[in-house]
Design a protein around this motif. Structure first.
Motif, short mmCIF file in Angstrom:
data_model
loop_
_atom_site.label_atom_id
_atom_site.label_comp_id
_atom_site.label_asym_id
_atom_site.label_seq_id
_atom_site.Cartn_x
_atom_site.Cartn_y
_atom_site.Cartn_z
N ASN A 94 0.85 -1.18 0.00
CA ASN A 94 0.00 0.00 0.00
C ASN A 94 0.89 1.24 0.00
O ASN A 94 1.54 1.55 0.98
CB ASN A 94 -0.90 -0.02 1.24
CG ASN A 94 -1.77 1.21 1.33
OD1 ASN A 94 -1.76 2.05 0.43
ND2 ASN A 94 -2.52 1.31 2.42
N SER A 132 0.41 3.62 2.80
CA SER A 132 0.64 3.25 4.19
C SER A 132 1.84 4.02 4.73
O SER A 132 2.90 4.02 4.10
CB SER A 132 0.91 1.75 4.30
OG SER A 132 1.52 1.49 5.55
N TRP A 137 -1.60 -9.45 4.57
CA TRP A 137 -2.90 -10.08 4.36
C TRP A 137 -2.81 -11.10 3.24
O TRP A 137 -2.06 -10.91 2.28
CB TRP A 137 -3.96 -9.05 3.95
CG TRP A 137 -4.24 -8.01 4.98
CD1 TRP A 137 -3.83 -7.98 6.28
CD2 TRP A 137 -5.03 -6.84 4.77
NE1 TRP A 137 -4.31 -6.86 6.90
CE2 TRP A 137 -5.06 -6.14 6.00
CE3 TRP A 137 -5.73 -6.31 3.68
CZ2 TRP A 137 -5.75 -4.93 6.15
CZ3 TRP A 137 -6.42 -5.12 3.84
CH2 TRP A 137 -6.43 -4.44 5.06
N TYR A 175 -12.20 -9.99 1.34
CA TYR A 175 -10.88 -9.53 0.93
C TYR A 175 -11.02 -8.61 -0.28
O TYR A 175 -10.51 -7.48 -0.29
CB TYR A 175 -10.04 -10.75 0.56
CG TYR A 175 -8.55 -10.49 0.44
CD1 TYR A 175 -7.87 -9.78 1.43
CD2 TYR A 175 -7.82 -11.00 -0.64
CE1 TYR A 175 -6.50 -9.59 1.34
CE2 TYR A 175 -6.46 -10.80 -0.73
CZ TYR A 175 -5.80 -10.09 0.25
OH TYR A 175 -4.45 -9.90 0.16
N GLU A 232 -12.62 -5.41 0.61
CA GLU A 232 -11.71 -4.51 1.32
C GLU A 232 -10.71 -3.88 0.34
O GLU A 232 -10.49 -2.68 0.35
CB GLU A 232 -10.98 -5.27 2.42
CG GLU A 232 -9.88 -4.53 3.14
CD GLU A 232 -10.36 -3.26 3.81
OE1 GLU A 232 -11.47 -3.30 4.40
OE2 GLU A 232 -9.67 -2.21 3.72
N LEU A 233 -10.15 -4.74 -0.50
CA LEU A 233 -9.10 -4.22 -1.38
C LEU A 233 -9.64 -3.24 -2.40
O LEU A 233 -8.93 -2.35 -2.85
CB LEU A 233 -8.40 -5.39 -2.10
CG LEU A 233 -7.53 -6.29 -1.22
CD1 LEU A 233 -6.87 -7.36 -2.05
CD2 LEU A 233 -6.46 -5.46 -0.50
N ALA A 263 -10.08 2.92 2.80
CA ALA A 263 -9.33 1.69 3.01
C ALA A 263 -8.89 1.57 4.46
O ALA A 263 -8.68 2.58 5.15
CB ALA A 263 -8.11 1.65 2.10
N ARG A 290 -3.91 -1.68 6.05
CA ARG A 290 -3.45 -2.28 4.80
C ARG A 290 -1.99 -1.91 4.55
O ARG A 290 -1.67 -0.77 4.28
CB ARG A 290 -4.30 -1.82 3.62
CG ARG A 290 -3.94 -2.55 2.34
CD ARG A 290 -4.45 -1.92 1.09
NE ARG A 290 -5.90 -1.86 1.00
CZ ARG A 290 -6.55 -1.51 -0.13
NH1 ARG A 290 -5.89 -1.24 -1.23
NH2 ARG A 290 -7.85 -1.44 -0.14
N PHE A 316 -0.19 -7.11 0.99
CA PHE A 316 -1.29 -8.03 0.75
C PHE A 316 -1.01 -8.88 -0.47
O PHE A 316 -0.48 -8.38 -1.48
CB PHE A 316 -2.62 -7.29 0.60
CG PHE A 316 -2.58 -6.17 -0.39
CD1 PHE A 316 -2.08 -4.93 -0.02
CD2 PHE A 316 -3.04 -6.34 -1.68
CE1 PHE A 316 -2.04 -3.88 -0.92
CE2 PHE A 316 -3.00 -5.30 -2.60
CZ PHE A 316 -2.50 -4.06 -2.22
#
Ligand code: ATP
Ligand code: ATP
Ligand code: MG
Ligand code: MG
Lengths: 320, 309, 284, 315, 493
Positions: free
Chosen positions: E254, E257, E331, E368, E371-372, E379, E383, E386
């Protein structure tokens, strides 16, 4: 003699130890005779009854001899014994509530007994059952046959059991406190009924009760048990007019009477049968006990004609 | 009205609130999920308009009680909407799977009952002997056995080593053997324990002593006088076990890739296909309630005293 | 401890120690509890770290139970798995017992419509057989250790309500409860001094048996992938992972299965034994 | 008068949703009184409602209607019955089931003392319990034992000690000796009598055993199917029974005597089902004297002699 | 070699892992549905097993020099299974459906590139593109380009359940979660099909599928676990086909992130992973370590040589970035891609080895994806890393770069929220470049992507198909499609 019990000892193995429930009991019973056995709870009355009919639990150990119809019951093969039960020896238990199978009708029970021992047809079985229900004064025998136990009152159930026990005309009927769970008025009816039936059948009766009055009303002879032993045995007249054993005497004084009078308790309580007192088992509660009583076990001895007592303080020649 | 009829009707009517409760919980499920149900039920890439459409189509814009009434009236017709992903109606997926699970459970139950009852009687007749201990131990092993592990072991033995039976799939009777054996063995363990306990209890009853006292032969005493009474708790356990099998089949079905209801539910959980999850759970729970009611009714036939309750 | 035990407790204890089920079950359970507690010290390897190059080794001297697909030591994972299973089962049973005893006991004691409502709710909850309720919860809250605990506790809860309610009702019918009222005991006191202590024996037995069942349920959920999440070592999960290697590497599923089986057996033995000692006559 | 009961009724109503609705007329309008220091014996066959009377008087069972005055206070009307409990106690037939099996004797007997604030410390309580135990004939060393470690007779003594603890004025004794052996029964009867003499406690002594009732009571009430059919002093009841039921009962009693025999059937039939009691006089289906009126009209309890009450059309 | 001779017209039984979702080729999201659809529908062109393009409903075609106009000359005498004739109008009707029906999942495979579709004559149709697209024919190989009966489209038939195509087989029965059975299309333009039918059996358990071919309960097993390959190869009755795919499994990073802002951390992660070990131990050799963000088979592939295992360098980068002890979430789905869940656990171990702290979370696929696919602002803040795989179902490079790395593709398939104007520009150029210039651009793209590492390529899974020796002409297309329509039972060969 129909039944001869000699030096019978029955003990149960339990976690707490060995319970000597019946200890060296000797008695005999003639045809058409009724022996009433009285004793307080735990004195071994039921155990004695069960050992005669061969229904002791597996934890019990039996020594001594029981002769019935010239057969030694203690060594009888189970299958042979089973054929005796319900046919030659029958028993009526105390609790009419639980003694009948809740999921089957009275008819099925009585029919099964008949078919087991007599074979024959269902019709014969039911007509005999009906006849006997009539004899025990059950109102509406036909309806009772198709009733479940819970549909009957306690008195009725006890009548059903009495009919079942007499139906095949046995030689010996054991009744283990058949009226203890009943009301006074119903008890009176059942006792009356038994008295009437006794004159109609060939059987002998062993009638177990803790009620001295009941014993007096039904017994020809009366045996008094204390802590696994018979302490006194005599004819009804003899035992109530001339009780010799201090326990019998104490018992008679402890019973309240409708006629009034004070009661006199026996001190102490019934001893444990795992570790019974040494010597005479009654000695710790006995007003007459001396050293010998604590040490030596008194034997059941005939002190008068047909009057047997197990007490050091009573002898053939006299009594205290 | 006879006692029996009254009892039966009462039992049936008493099941209704339970079923209603079950349906409410199942209905509320999608409302219990964190987030907006319409959003959850929409495919991930759905636009806002699409979500709204779904909301309207599923009636999620209506008041809760109205939604429930719709849900219930559909459920009573056997309609549970459509799968969110495959477009099949739920009933199209549900009933074949249900039938499979039912077949499996009935087979397993039959097996479990026969073995269990025989084992239980066998043990109870000689309590505290070697043979009783053997049976008791076996059934204890049985109830301690993870059903999926047992399944794996049976596969290892019958499919991998002996190559006798298929390790999975469905369609023929062969495919049913291992799964129903797995479930049935565990069921037998429970039934065996229950039978032994209740048989022991019954054999100690006064009326059994009475039957013996009248010289009735052992066969009659045990298999008629005692068994009929002993069956009552066994029937209860059997009812519970049947429910357990219906649900516990999830694991067995997974191990044996058997296309039953349990797998359908689990897969639907993974796929978040909530209409299927709802319908599946509702159907299993309903079956369970129905069976337990049937068991209650059966009692009354076995034991006339119960009719009075 | 220097607490003087009263003779009756002593007697029960003596009886318990003589009971073979309790002895065997107790030893098993104690072993697994110790295993769970001491896992960090007795596990030869880190259960969550392995060397991929060593993956799927059969049992050997370095790895007595072999390794899994990620090269993790199965023995270590089995040892740590005891901790997971015991936490899930005991915590969920504990929650269920506390809640169940309170709700069931009060419901029985208070009676009336409250009791009626509680009974209905319990009936409804019990209509979701076995693992289904746990599945239901998993469907809503998703997988994970805490959620498994919640799911299993929720499944156990109505059972304890029912048992507690049953034995409280039974105790309530006992004459000594009325006798307590006759000497002027208050309601709270009757509940705490008379009903509760006399209802506990079946609860203790059932809690032990439920612990066994809960271990199974939790493992089943994990087996389905709805339970505890990796890399936390959990037996059901380990077996589920092993399904791919059913034939080629059976050691991967056999050892956790044995551990699971024996633990459950231990609790069941203990439960049976306690039942013999605490509730003579009543068999579950 | 310590206790006055007026027109007490207790109906148990069972059934409900799709269940047979049943009304058990356990106690159906009875009145009596008990004087301080007196024993009123209550006899009757099983199901006649004796226990119900005893428990309703203590308000352990809520009466359906009627008035109960204890020491001038209306037991059925008080908001909080607990203070009254100190003055009225009960001893049950089965001492084992009336004691919490998980409590020690010190607690069982000591709880009433604590509840009613009669002791301030544990030591004081134990001391008092010890004295009570000794008074009922048990060793004070048994303080820390559990009920199951005693024999039936001893347990009944403990139950009596518990009832005595709050120093009540009145004790309901519900068949306190029926579960005991004859020899022990006599001990308990003696104990009860001496306690009464010593403390002036009044007893309602419930029993189905006429002989026992005769032994302990001053006055006797005979119950039949929820009603009192006869009430008088002991001497009157046993010397001059008037109601046919009382007569029948007395004739059914068996005495251990050399010339005893099975009783002639005096009372036919069985006690009625209280769910469905006979019309008129409830005893009429079993009564040798019954006529039409008995089947239709319920006889009232009337005083036929000084303190002798009978409910019979034929008297 | 002697030509194999057909022995018997039997039903071909194919064991596959999941049920299909739909039979509408324009709306199909999953591979199993495509396996089935491929037998029922045909497009103008299709891939062979080497990803070469071959004519089907179009006999031939012409491409204008500017690369914008494609003229297709259609096969004559083709009839749809409902009897409707196949012709240029039918082609147009299909494209119209794609244009008009915005709900079709696959419309974006083609619609964004097409300007218009013109009927030239009955058997000629012309497709005019907005811009030249070098791989337009590849795009047409996707099921989105398959031809549905115009009558069925017009009448609004539920195409999800009632397919009407031109292919050799037609639907007989679809029993949900159990099987889908096809029967021969007697009017097939290519002659009578060689099988008596095809039955796709739904067998979710891997082991069970294997067993079924071993025992003869099925003829073909799809997605066979790699671990069984060695054993199955011993079986003389079976063909074990270990195929390549064009799927790459990545560890997505991500880009928003806060924990992954430092490029060196992402690079260290990439260097810390022993891809060879993963392929060997987890994929059991069925697959290849990833060399780039796209598979080797695709046009435009370029090996930068950057994807290697270098623990020391990785540790050093972590130290430089000051990221020792950094806690990262990882993930993964389970069972979506071969070895996904296992690889994620192995990767977690590798990353712990360079001093990162990894919190692993296994997701079920539905949530999943949900979420993605969330917008960056929605989000989950958790994350970080993943695991996700991608295979361009169009079988070419655009199908990777465009959805995965274009800024515009946030928040759709650009799950890493990667936005690099330079890359955006290069991707657009690459899309419209003539065939021989493609690599010039894609090489640059790959250099940048493997330096930035928004998606860390891990492996390129293979697929294993096991089938009876006597089955001939069963093809596996690297787009992960098993092609059954040409298969027949025969001996020899
Ligand atoms: N199955 C048994 N196992 C162990 N001990 C037993 C068993 N049955 C009876 N006893 C013990 O044997 C003794 C005699 O019991 P039994 O039942 O024969 O007495 P009883 O005179 O019939 O008493 P009751 O009047 O209470 O019926 C008692 O101490 C009793 O506890
Ligand atoms: N809680 C209850 N609910 C319904 N019926 C009851 C209840 N308690 C007692 N009864 C019924 O009321 C009637 C009188 O009961 P009670 O216990 O007062 O009689 P009793 O004279 O004490 O009898 P016993 O001699 O058997 O103790 C009986 O028919 C009994 O079945
Ligand atoms: Mg007895
Ligand atoms: Mg009573």
């Amino acid at each position: 003699m129909l039944l001869e019990v000699h030096d019978l000892r029955v003990s149960y193995h339990t976690d707490e130890g060995t319970v000597k429930a019946v200890d060296s009991v000797t008695l005999s019973l003639g045809r058409r005779e009724t022996l009433a056995i009285v004793g307080e709870s735990g004195s071994g009355k039921s155990t004695l009854a069960l050992s005669i009919i061969g229904l002791l639990p597996k934890t019990a150990r039996v020594d001594g001899s029981i002769r019935f119809l010239n057969k030694e019951l203690t060594s009888l093969r189970e299958e042979e014994f089973r054929r005796l039960r319900g046919d030659r020896i029958t028993i009526v238990f105390q609790e009419p509530m639980t003694a009948l199978n809740p999921v089957f009708t009275i008819g099925k029970f009585m029919r099964d007994i008949y078919l087991t021992h007599r074979g024959g047809t269902e019709k014969d079985a039911l007509s005999l059952a009906r006849e006997w229900l009539g004899k025990v004064k059950v109102p509406g025998p036909e309806k009772v046959l198709s009733s479940y136990p819970h549909e009957l009152s306690g008195g009725m159930r006890q009548r059903v059991l009495i009919a079942s026990s007499l139906m095949l005309e046995p030689d010996l009927v054991i009744m283990d406190e058949p009226t203890s769970a009943l009301d006074v008025s119903v008890q009176a009816q059942i006792l009356r009924l038994i008295a009437e039936l006794k004159s109609q059948v060939e059987a002998s009766f062993i009638f177990i009760t803790h009620n001295l009055g009941v014993a007096a009303a039904v017994g020809d002879r009366v045996a008094v048990m204390y802590a696994g032993k018979i302490v006194e045995m005599a004819s009804k007249e003899e035992i109530f007019s001339n009780p010799m054993h201090p326990y019998t005497q104490g018992l008679l004084r402890a019973v309240p009477k409708v006629s009034g009078g004070e009661v006199e308790p026996i001190p102490g309580s019934v001893p444990s049968l795992v570790n019974p007192p040494s010597g005479c088992r009654f000695h710790p509660r006995c007003p007459l006990a001396d050293e010998r009583c604590a040490e030596e076990e008194p034997a059941l001895m005939e002190v008068g004609s047909g009057h047997w007592v197990a007490c050091h303080r009573v002898s053939g020649s006299g009594r205290w | 009205m006879s006692d029996l009829a009254r009892y039966v009707i009462r039992r049936i009517i008493l099941a209704i609130p339970t079923l209603l409760g079950v349906s409410v919980i199942v209905f509320l499920m999608i409302h219990m999920l964190p987030g907006d149900p319409a959003q959850l039920l929409a495919p991930p890439e759905a636009t806002i308009q699409e979500v709204e459409m779904i909301r309207r189509r599923l009636g999620l814009d209506k008041p809760l009680w109205e939604q429930y009434l719709i849900f219930m009236s559909n459920a009573l017709k056997g309609e549970f909407g459509k799968s969110l992903f495959t477009g099949h109606t739920v009933s199209e997926l549900l009933w074949p799977a249900y039938l499979n699970t039912l077949t499996l459970s009935v087979l397993a139950m039959g097996f479990g009952l026969v073995i269990g009852v025989l084992m239980g009687i066998y043990a109870a007749l000689r309590p505290n002997t070697v043979r009783d201990q053997a049976v008791t131990s076996l059934s204890l092993l049985g109830i301690s056995m993870p059903v999926f592990w047992l399944g794996l072991i049976l596969i290892e033995i019958f499919s991998v080593w002996l190559r006798l039976l298929p390790s999975g799939g469905s369609g023929t009777f062969k495919h049913l053997i291992l799964p129903s054996l797995t479930l049935g063995l565990v069921g037998a363990a429970y039934v065996g324990r229950a039978t032994r306990a209740s048989m022991l209890e019954v054999l100690s009853q006064e009326y059994i002593r009475t039957a013996r006292a009248y010289g009735l032969p052992d066969r009659l005493v045990i298999y008629v006088y005692a068994l009929r009474n002993a069956l009552i708790p066994v029937v209860t356990v059997a009812g519970l076990i049947f429910g357990y099998m219906m649900a516990g089949a999830v694991l067995t079905e997974t191990v044996f890739s058997f296309p039953g209801l349990g797998r359908l539910i689990v897969n639907a959980i993974f796929a978040r296909d909530y209409p299927i999850v709802q319908a599946g759970i509702l159907v299993v729970a309903t079956t369970f309630v129905v069976i337990n009611t049937a068991v209650d009714i059966l009692y009354a036939f076995i034991n006339p005293r119960i009719r009075l309750r | 401890m220097l607490v003087e035990l009263d003779p009756s407790t002593k007697k029960t204890l003596r009886k318990a120690l003589r009971n073979r089920n309790i002895r065997v079950g107790g030893i098993i359970v104690a072993t697994f509890v110790l295993m769970g507690l001491l896992a960090p010290f007795i596990a030869p390897y880190d259960p969550t770290k392995g060397n991929l190059r060593d993956s799927l080794l059969p049992p050997c001297s370095k790895y007595p139970f072999g390794t899994d697909f990620a090269g993790r030591d199965i023995l270590s994972r089995v040892i740590w798995g005891a901790r997971t299973s015991l936490i899930v089962s005991t915590v969920s049973v504990f929650i269920a017992v506390i809640a169940g005893v309170l709700v069931g006991g009060l419901s029985a004691y208070v009676g009336g419509w409250i009791d009626e409502v509680v009974t209905r709710i319990v009936d409804v909850m019990l209509s979701f057989p076995d693992i289904l309720l746990a599945l239901f919860v998993a469907a809503i809250v998703g997988p994970g250790l805490e959620n498994v605990i919640v799911a299993v506790a929720l499944y156990n809860f109505p059972q304890f309500v029912r048992i507690m309610r049953g034995s409280a009702l039974q105790a309530k019918e006992m004459e000594f409860v009325e006798a307590a009222r006759a000497i002027g005991e208050s309601n709270a006191s009757i509940f705490a001094r008379y009903l509760l202590p006399n209802s506990l024996a079946p609860i203790v037995v059932h809690a032990t048996l439920r612990t066994a069942a809960s271990i199974l349920t939790a493992a089943g959920l994990s087996f389905l992938g709805l339970g505890v999440q990796p890399p936390i070592p959990e037996w059901g999960q380990m077996m589920s992972d092993a399904r791919t290697y059913l034939v080629t590497a059976p050691h991967v599923w056999i050892f956790p299965g044995i551990a699971l089986f024996i633990t459950v057996l231990g609790f069941n033995l203990l439960g049976d034994g306690l039942n013999d000692v605490l509730n003579p006559k009543m068999e579950v | 008068m310590l206790l006055v009961v007026e027109d007490l009724v207790k109906h148990y109503i069972s059934g409900g949703f799709l269940r047979k609705k049943e009304v058990v007329r356990a106690v159906d309008g009875i009145s009596f009184s008990v004087n301080a220091g007196e024993t009123l014996g209550l006899v009757g066959e099983s199901g006649s409602g004796k226990t119900t009377v005893g428990k309703t008087v203590l308000r352990l069972i809520e009466p359906t209607s009627g008035r109960i005055l204890f020491d001038g206070r209306d037991v059925t009307a008080v908001k909080d019955i607990r203070p009254l409990r100190k003055e009225m106690q009960i001893v049950y037939q089965d001492p084992m089931s009336s004691m919490n099996p998980r409590m020690r004797i010190a607690d069982i007997v000591g709880r009433p003392l604590q509840i009613h604030g009669m002791v301030s410390s544990r030591r004081e309580r134990d001391e008092m319990v010890r004295r009570l135990l000794e008074r009922v004939g048990l060793s004070g060393d048994h303080l820390y034992r559990y009920p199951h470690e005693f024999s039936g007779g001893q347990r009944q003594r403990i139950a009596i000690a518990r009832a005595l603890a709050p120093e009540p004025k009145f004790i309901v004794l519900d068949e306190p000796t029926s579960a005991l052996d004859v020899s022990v029964q006599a001990q308990i009867l003696k104990l009860l009598k001496s306690l009464q003499e010593e403390r002036g406690i009044a007893y309602l002594f419930i029993s189905h055993d006429l002989a026992v009732v005769r032994n302990i009571s001053h006055r006797v009430a005979v119950m039949y199917a929820g009603k009192i059919v006869e009430m008088a002093s002991v001497e009157e009841i046993f010397g001059n029974p008037m109601h046919p039921y009382t007569k029948g009962l007395l004739a059914s009693v068996l005495e251990p005597s050399p010339n005893a025999k099975a009783p002639d059937e005096i009372l036919p039939g069985e006690p009625p089902d209280p769910r469905n009691p006979p019309s008129g006089c409830r005893f009429h289906p079993r009564c040798p004297l019954a006529d039409e009126r008995c089947a239709e009209e319920e006889p009232a309890l009337m005083e036929v002699g000084s303190g002798h009450w009978v409910a019979c059309h034929k008297v | 070699a002697p030509k194999p001779t057909p022995v018997e017209r039997k039903v071909l039984k194919v064991a596959m892992g999941t049920d299909i979702v739909t039979l509408d080729p324009h709306d199909v999201p999953d591979n199993p549905s495509i396996y089935v659809i491929d037998n029922i529908y045909e497009g103008l062109v299709e891939y062979d097993d080497k990803l070469n393009i071959k004519p089907v409903l179009a006999e031939r075609w012409e491409i204008s020099p500017d690369g914008k106009v494609y003229t297709f000359y259609l096969r004559k005498g083709v009839k749809f299974q409902d009897g409707t004739p196949f012709n240029a109008e039918a082609v147009k009707a299909n494209f119209d459906r794609l244009f008009n029906n915005k709900e079709l999942a696959n419309r974006n495979r083609l619609v964004p590139f097409i300007d218009k579709v013109e009927v030239v004559d009955e058997y000629t149709v012309r497709i005019i593109l907005k811009e030249p697209v070098a791989t337009f024919l590849n795009l047409l190989c996707h099921p989105a380009g398959m031809m549905i009966s115009p009558k069925a489209i017009k009448e609004g038939v539920d195409l999800k359940h009632n397919p009407v195509g031109t292919g050799p087989y037609k639907l007989k029965e679809w029993k949900p979660n159990t099987y889908i059975e096809l029967e021969p299309n007697p009017n097939y333009w290519g002659g009578t099909p060689k099988l008596a039918g095809i039955k796709f059996l739904v067998v979710p358990e891997d082991e069970a599928r294997v067993q079924m071919v071993e025992s003869g309960d099925a003829d073909v097993a799809i997605r066979v676990p790699a671990i069984d390959v060695q054993r199955l190869k011993q079986n003389p009755d079976l063909n074990v086909n270990v195929t390549r795919t064009i799927r790459i499994v990545y560890i997505g990073a991500n880009m928003r992130s806060p924990r992954l802002q430092d490029k060196r951390v992402r690079q260290a992660i990439s260097l810390a992973i022993d891809r060879d070990a993963i392929v060997e131990k987890i994929l059991h050799g069925v697959g290849r370590p990833a060399k780039s963000v796209i598979a080797e088979e695709l046009i435009g592939f370029y090996d930068t040589g950057k994807l290697k295992y270098d623990l020391e360098k990785a540790k050093q980068l972590i130290k430089e970035a000051g990221a020792e002890g950094l806690e990262l979430n990882l993930w993964t789905p389970k069972g979506r891609y071969p070895g996904d869940y296992e690889a994620a656990q192995a990767i977690a171990q590798y990353l712990e080895a360079i001093g990162l702290k990894i919190k692993l979370r296994v997701w079920e696929w539905g949530s999943y994806v949900a979420e993605l696919l969330k917008k960056p602002e929605d989000a989950s803040p958790e994350r970080d890393l993943f695991l996700i795989g991608w295979a361009p179902s169009t079988g070419e490079y655009i199908g990777v770069f465009r959805p995965l790395f274009l800024s515009e593709s946030i928040p759709k398939f650009n799950l890493w929220f990667y936005s690099n104007p330079k890359v955006d520009e290069l991707i657009k150029k690459a899309e419209h470049a003539p065939r021989d210039k493609i690599v010039d651009y894609t090489k640059q793209i790959q250099e940048i992507l493997l330096d930035d590492l928004p998606a860390i390529p891990i492996y390129n899974p293979g697929d294993v198909v096991v089938y009876k020796k006597d089955i001939k002409s069963l093809y596996y297309i690297p787009t992960e499609v098993i092609l059954t329509k040409y298969a027949y039972f025969g001996s020899g060969g």
